[in-house]
Design an enzyme around this catalytic site. Structure first.
Site, short mmCIF file in Angstrom:
data_model
loop_
_atom_site.label_atom_id
_atom_site.label_comp_id
_atom_site.label_asym_id
_atom_site.label_seq_id
_atom_site.Cartn_x
_atom_site.Cartn_y
_atom_site.Cartn_z
N LYS A 1 1.59 4.17 -2.67
CA LYS A 1 1.22 5.57 -2.34
C LYS A 1 2.42 6.49 -2.66
CE LYS A 1 -2.26 6.91 -0.60
NZ LYS A 1 -3.55 7.30 -1.28
N TYR B 1 0.84 -1.19 0.00
CA TYR B 1 0.00 0.00 0.00
C TYR B 1 0.89 1.25 0.00
CZ TYR B 1 -2.86 3.69 2.20
OH TYR B 1 -3.46 4.89 2.53
P1 NAD Z 1 -12.39 4.26 1.66
O1 NAD Z 1 -12.09 2.82 1.39
O2 NAD Z 1 -13.51 4.58 2.57
O3 NAD Z 1 -12.63 5.02 0.27
C1 NAD Z 1 -11.93 4.72 -0.89
C2 NAD Z 1 -12.91 4.75 -2.06
O4 NAD Z 1 -12.20 4.45 -3.25
C3 NAD Z 1 -14.05 3.70 -1.94
O5 NAD Z 1 -15.32 4.32 -2.05
C4 NAD Z 1 -13.77 2.76 -3.10
O6 NAD Z 1 -14.95 2.22 -3.67
C5 NAD Z 1 -13.03 3.67 -4.08
N1 NAD Z 1 -12.22 2.91 -5.03
C6 NAD Z 1 -11.35 1.91 -4.76
N2 NAD Z 1 -10.82 1.43 -5.89
C7 NAD Z 1 -11.36 2.14 -6.92
C8 NAD Z 1 -11.23 2.11 -8.33
N3 NAD Z 1 -10.42 1.21 -8.93
N4 NAD Z 1 -11.92 2.99 -9.08
C9 NAD Z 1 -12.77 3.88 -8.49
N5 NAD Z 1 -12.94 3.95 -7.16
C10 NAD Z 1 -12.25 3.10 -6.37
O7 NAD Z 1 -11.01 4.89 2.17
P2 NAD Z 1 -10.73 6.31 2.89
O8 NAD Z 1 -10.35 6.02 4.29
O9 NAD Z 1 -11.84 7.27 2.63
O10 NAD Z 1 -9.41 6.77 2.14
C11 NAD Z 1 -9.41 7.79 1.16
C12 NAD Z 1 -7.97 8.15 0.80
O11 NAD Z 1 -7.28 8.59 1.95
C13 NAD Z 1 -7.15 7.00 0.21
O12 NAD Z 1 -6.34 7.51 -0.82
C14 NAD Z 1 -6.26 6.59 1.36
O13 NAD Z 1 -5.03 6.06 0.89
C15 NAD Z 1 -6.05 7.92 2.06
N6 NAD Z 1 -5.73 7.79 3.49
C16 NAD Z 1 -6.66 7.31 4.37
C17 NAD Z 1 -6.35 7.23 5.72
C18 NAD Z 1 -7.35 6.71 6.74
O14 NAD Z 1 -7.01 6.60 7.92
N7 NAD Z 1 -8.59 6.41 6.36
C19 NAD Z 1 -5.09 7.64 6.17
C20 NAD Z 1 -4.16 8.14 5.24
C21 NAD Z 1 -4.50 8.22 3.90
#
Ligand code: NAD
Length: 245
Positions: free
Chosen positions: A146, A142
Site C-alpha cells: 500500500k 499488504y
Molecule cells: P473488498 O475486498 O470488499 O473490495 C476489493 C475489490 O477489489 C473486490 O471487489 C475485488 O474483487 C477487487 N479486486 C481484487 N483484486 C483485483 C484485481 N486484480 N483486479 C480487479 N479487481 C480486483 O475490500 P474493501 O474493504 O472494499 O477495500 C477497498 C479499498 O480500501 C482497498 O484498497 C483497501 O486496501 C482499502 N482499505 C480498506 C479498509 C477496510 O477496513 N475495509 C481500510 C483501509 C483501506
C-alpha cells in the site's frame, strides 16, 4: 467553465467490493454515470456498466476507462492473506498499469484508496497528521505494497500533462455489507475467543463509517483541480477520535 456532475462518467476499479459499491451508489445519486471494473461482478444496478477483468491487464482496463474523466482505484487483495506475490502483482505492478491506462485513456483525475496503516510503525498514533513519514518497517506485505502503491499514484500527479491524483487513507471501515471487520469480530466472540487482551487494553484503533469514507473520496475528486493544494497529496479519513481497542 465547470462541467455539471451529470455530464461526467467515472470508473470505479474495485467497484464490486465493500467500499467500491458504496462509492458507486453515492456517485449515481450525485448524477454520475459509472463504469465498474473488477475481477468479479457482485451486483447489478441501473446506470452502472460492468467490466470484468484483472487490473493488471491494460487492454481490459482501457476499454473500461473509455470516456471516463475521473477514476477511483479501490481494488486490493484482502489484507489478511499475507501472500507477498499477490500483493506485489496487484497493488504495485497493477497500480502502475492503472496509471498507464488512465494516461492513455485521457483520464484527468485518479483518486486512490490508500490506508492509514502506511504510517503505522506498531505504536499508537493520536492526532496523526499527513506529515508523518511512511512506516520504515511496515507491519505486513499488504501495508508494504500500500505504501509503494500510494507513492506511485501521488508521484504520477502531473499538472502539465493534465493528470491529477490524490490519495485517501482510511483505517478500519464499518457499515452495511462489511465483509470483514464486524462479522469477524462477532464470529470470534460467538466462538468464545474474545477473552484475551493484547497489551494493556488501552491500544488505540480508528474506525470510520463507510459513508464518511465515500464522502471523503467524492470531496477529494471534486476538489481536485490544477490550482488546488490537494494535488498529489494523501489525506487521512477518520470519524473523530480513535477509540481504545
Ligand atoms: P473488498 O475486498 O470488499 O473490495 C476489493 C475489490 O477489489 C473486490 O471487489 C475485488 O474483487 C477487487 N479486486 C481484487 N483484486 C483485483 C484485481 N486484480 N483486479 C480487479 N479487481 C480486483 O475490500 P474493501 O474493504 O472494499 O477495500 C477497498 C479499498 O480500501 C482497498 O484498497 C483497501 O486496501 C482499502 N482499505 C480498506 C479498509 C477496510 O477496513 N475495509 C481500510 C483501509 C483501506
Amino acid at each position: 467553465t465547470r462541467l455539471r456532475p451529470s455530464s461526467k462518467r467515472c470508473a470505479v476499479i474495485g467497484g464490486s467490493g465493500f467500499l467500491g459499491r458504496h462509492l458507486v451508489e453515492k456517485l449515481l445519486e450525485r448524477g454520475y454515470a459509472v463504469s465498474v471494473f473488477d475481477i468479479r461482478q457482485s451486483y447489478e444496478l441501473p446506470g452502472v456498466t460492468f467490466h470484468q477483468g484483472d487490473l493488471c491487464d491494460k487492454q481490459a482496463l482501457l476499454s473500461a476507462l473509455q470516456d471516463a474523466s475521473l477514476v477511483f482505484h479501490c481494488a486490493s487483495p484482502a489484507p489478511g492473506s499475507d501472500d507477498r506475490q499477490l500483493f506485489e502483482r496487484v497493488n504495485v505492478v497493477g497500480t502502475q498499469t492503472v496509471i498507464q491506462a488512465c494516461m492513455e485513456a485521457g483520464v484527468q483525475k485518479l483518486v486512490l484508496t490508500s490506508s492509514a496503516s502506511v504510517v503505522y510503525e506498531g505504536t499508537d498514533i493520536k492526532n496523526g497528521k499527513e506529515d508523518l513519514p511512511y512506516a520504515r518497517k511496515p507491519i505486513d506485505y499488504y501495508t508494504q505494497t500500500k505504501i509503494k502503491q500510494e507513492k506511485l499514484v501521488l508521484e504520477a500527479c502531473n499538472k502539465q500533462k493534465g493528470f491529477l491524483t490524490v490519495a485517501i487513507r482510511p483505517h478500519g471501515i464499518f457499515g452495511p455489507r462489511d465483509p470483514q471487520l464486524v462479522p469477524i469480530l462477532v464470529d470470534t466472540a460467538r466462538r468464545g475467543k474474545m477473552k484475551f487482551i493484547i497489551g494493556n487494553g488501552a491500544n488505540l484503533v480508528d474506525f470510520t463509517y463507510v459513508e464518511n469514507v465515500v464522502h471523503g473520496h467524492i470531496l477529494a475528486a471534486e476538489r481536485l483541480r490544477p490550482d488546488s493544494p490537494i494535488c498529489g497529496k494523501p489525506y487521512h479519513i477518520t470519524n473523530d477520535e480513535p477509540i481504545p481497542f
